[in-house]
Write a protein that holds these residues in place. Structure first.
Motif, PDB file in Angstrom:
ATOM      1  N   GLY A 158       2.746   6.132  -8.563  1.00 25.21           N
ATOM      2  CA  GLY A 158       2.621   5.411  -7.296  1.00 25.21           C
ATOM      3  C   GLY A 158       3.288   4.048  -7.356  1.00 25.21           C
ATOM      4  O   GLY A 158       4.025   3.660  -6.440  1.00 25.21           O
TER       5      GLY A 158
ATOM      6  N   PHE B 287       2.537  -2.777   2.988  1.00 22.44           N
ATOM      7  CA  PHE B 287       2.484  -1.330   3.219  1.00 22.44           C
ATOM      8  C   PHE B 287       1.857  -0.622   2.020  1.00 22.44           C
ATOM      9  O   PHE B 287       1.094   0.335   2.179  1.00 22.44           O
ATOM     10  N   VAL B 288       2.186  -1.084   0.816  1.00 21.69           N
ATOM     11  CA  VAL B 288       1.619  -0.495  -0.397  1.00 21.69           C
ATOM     12  C   VAL B 288       0.108  -0.693  -0.404  1.00 21.69           C
ATOM     13  O   VAL B 288      -0.661   0.262  -0.614  1.00 21.69           O
ATOM     14  N   LEU B 289      -0.321  -1.931  -0.134  1.00 24.99           N
ATOM     15  CA  LEU B 289      -1.756  -2.222  -0.145  1.00 24.99           C
ATOM     16  C   LEU B 289      -2.475  -1.436   0.953  1.00 24.99           C
ATOM     17  O   LEU B 289      -3.571  -0.901   0.731  1.00 24.99           O
ATOM     18  N   GLY B 290      -1.822  -1.331   2.121  1.00 34.23           N
ATOM     19  CA  GLY B 290      -2.418  -0.569   3.228  1.00 34.23           C
ATOM     20  C   GLY B 290      -2.620   0.894   2.853  1.00 34.23           C
ATOM     21  O   GLY B 290      -3.701   1.461   3.069  1.00 34.23           O
ATOM     22  N   GLY B 291      -1.601   1.516   2.268  1.00 34.99           N
ATOM     23  CA  GLY B 291      -1.713   2.911   1.841  1.00 34.99           C
ATOM     24  C   GLY B 291      -2.777   3.086   0.780  1.00 34.99           C
ATOM     25  O   GLY B 291      -3.584   4.032   0.817  1.00 34.99           O
ATOM     26  N   ALA B 292      -2.794   2.168  -0.171  1.00 35.88           N
ATOM     27  CA  ALA B 292      -3.727   2.281  -1.295  1.00 35.88           C
ATOM     28  C   ALA B 292      -5.177   2.109  -0.838  1.00 35.88           C
ATOM     29  O   ALA B 292      -6.053   2.902  -1.208  1.00 35.88           O
ATOM     30  N   VAL B 293      -5.427   1.082  -0.022  1.00 36.68           N
ATOM     31  CA  VAL B 293      -6.809   0.812   0.405  1.00 36.68           C
ATOM     32  C   VAL B 293      -7.321   1.930   1.317  1.00 36.68           C
ATOM     33  O   VAL B 293      -8.492   2.322   1.229  1.00 36.68           O
ATOM     34  N   SER B 294      -6.433   2.495   2.172  1.00 34.32           N
ATOM     35  CA  SER B 294      -6.873   3.590   3.056  1.00 34.32           C
ATOM     36  C   SER B 294      -7.352   4.789   2.247  1.00 34.32           C
ATOM     37  O   SER B 294      -8.444   5.314   2.476  1.00 34.32           O
ATOM     38  N   VAL B 295      -6.517   5.250   1.305  1.00 40.76           N
ATOM     39  CA  VAL B 295      -6.870   6.451   0.536  1.00 40.76           C
ATOM     40  C   VAL B 295      -8.053   6.171  -0.393  1.00 40.76           C
ATOM     41  O   VAL B 295      -8.984   6.975  -0.495  1.00 40.76           O
ATOM     42  N   ALA B 296      -8.040   5.004  -1.060  1.00 43.86           N
ATOM     43  CA  ALA B 296      -9.161   4.661  -1.935  1.00 43.86           C
ATOM     44  C   ALA B 296     -10.452   4.544  -1.122  1.00 43.86           C
ATOM     45  O   ALA B 296     -11.527   4.945  -1.582  1.00 43.86           O
ATOM     46  N   GLY B 297     -10.359   4.012   0.102  1.00 45.20           N
ATOM     47  CA  GLY B 297     -11.535   3.862   0.962  1.00 45.20           C
ATOM     48  C   GLY B 297     -12.154   5.216   1.297  1.00 45.20           C
ATOM     49  O   GLY B 297     -13.381   5.368   1.292  1.00 45.20           O
TER      50      GLY B 297
ATOM     51  N   PHE C 235      -1.324   6.708 -10.940  1.00 44.58           N
ATOM     52  CA  PHE C 235      -1.211   5.273 -10.640  1.00 44.58           C
ATOM     53  C   PHE C 235       0.193   4.788 -10.984  1.00 44.58           C
ATOM     54  O   PHE C 235       0.844   4.089 -10.184  1.00 44.58           O
TER      55      PHE C 235
END
Lengths: 137, 147
Positions: free
Chosen positions: B20, B54-64, B17
């Protein structure tokens, strides 16, 4: 690497952390909740949450060792404003049960409507605050 | 039983974390505040910084993806059960708390994750912010949670 690409990759690492903490330990990686829990929990749980926070704090120096440069930081507020902001962030994230990680990443990732409401509220409030600062400047 | 492994998993995921956040640019309060400066995209100042999206997009995709996998598993690898929030209500504490948080976030460019991670930089503004944040959390615990 462009700012947007490093942002996306950094975000993917954050998402990986959130995913692994759930898959391995069954916990939501919400930083405000984990930090607040350190003052409340006892026994193993406190040690486990403390280990996560210790790893988090080790992140920037390990990044500096690996890349040769510390992450950039430009402060935008004088100390008295940071003091007030810290109080608001600490109290607000507990009252609202989460911050950018717990609601923003973990909550949206599990399609929680409650988290979406929180995210839209703190984004709206943050945008309004910065717009006000800019108008006053 | 898995106490040592669970500690190690927490330490490793915390480190990932923090790495990242460092890579993403989100330790930089000016960049975070620049994202919240949405009006800067429309009034000719050209100051809006979309990086955080972009950070939130990357994070939510992988966490999802990870959470989708978790739903198919009976329990986590090192613990007895998945601990998921049960409160689904969108109520006044949620909205009021989020609004106060957004106010402090906009003023400082700091939210809890980056601020705690940045403690290792030893910068005075970070220490002041995190100390005040802990006081704010303690105040909630003392005056609201136990009330």
């Amino acid at each position: 690497m462009s700012t947007y690409a490093s942002g996306f990759l950094g975000g993917a690492l954050i998402g990986l952390s959130v995913a692994l903490l759930m898959l391995l330990n069954g916990r939501i990686a919400g930083i405000s909740g984990l930090v607040a829990g350190l003052g409340r929990d006892r026994g193993l749980r406190r040690w486990v949450d403390g280990a996560f926070v210790a790893g988090l704090i080790a992140g920037p120096p390990v990044f500096a060792l690996a890349t040769g440069a510390w992450p950039a930081m430009r402060f935008v507020a004088p100390l008295p404003v940071l003091l007030v902001a810290g109080l608001l962030v600490g109290f607000g994230t507990r009252l609202g049960s989460g911050c950018t990680s717990g609601h923003g990443v973990a909550g949206l990732a599990r399609l929680s409507a409650r988290s979406l409401a929180a995210v839209l509220t703190f984004l709206g409030s943050g945008i309004l605050t910065v717009a006000t600062l800019r108008a006053l400047a | 039983m898995n106490a040592a492994l669970r500690l190690l998993a927490a330490l490793a995921t915390g480190l990932i974390f923090g790495l990242g956040l460092s890579l993403s640019g989100m330790l930089d309060p000016a960049r975070v505040q620049g994202f919240l400066d949405v009006t800067g995209a429309f009034d000719g100042r050209q100051t809006w910084d979309p990086t955080l999206a972009f950070v939130l997009g990357g994070a939510v995709s992988v966490a999802g993806l990870g959470y989708a996998l978790a739903r198919r598993l009976p329990r986590p690898a090192l613990a007895a059960a998945f601990e998921l929030p049960t409160n689904r209500r969108i109520d006044r504490p949620l909205i009021g708390g989020a609004a106060l948080f957004g106010l402090g976030w906009g003023l400082s460019g700091f939210c809890p994750g980056p601020a705690v991670a940045a403690l290792s930089t030893g910068a005075l503004p970070v220490t002041v912010f995190v100390t005040a944040m802990l006081v704010g959390m303690a105040a909630h615990q003392r005056f609201v949670a136990r009330a």
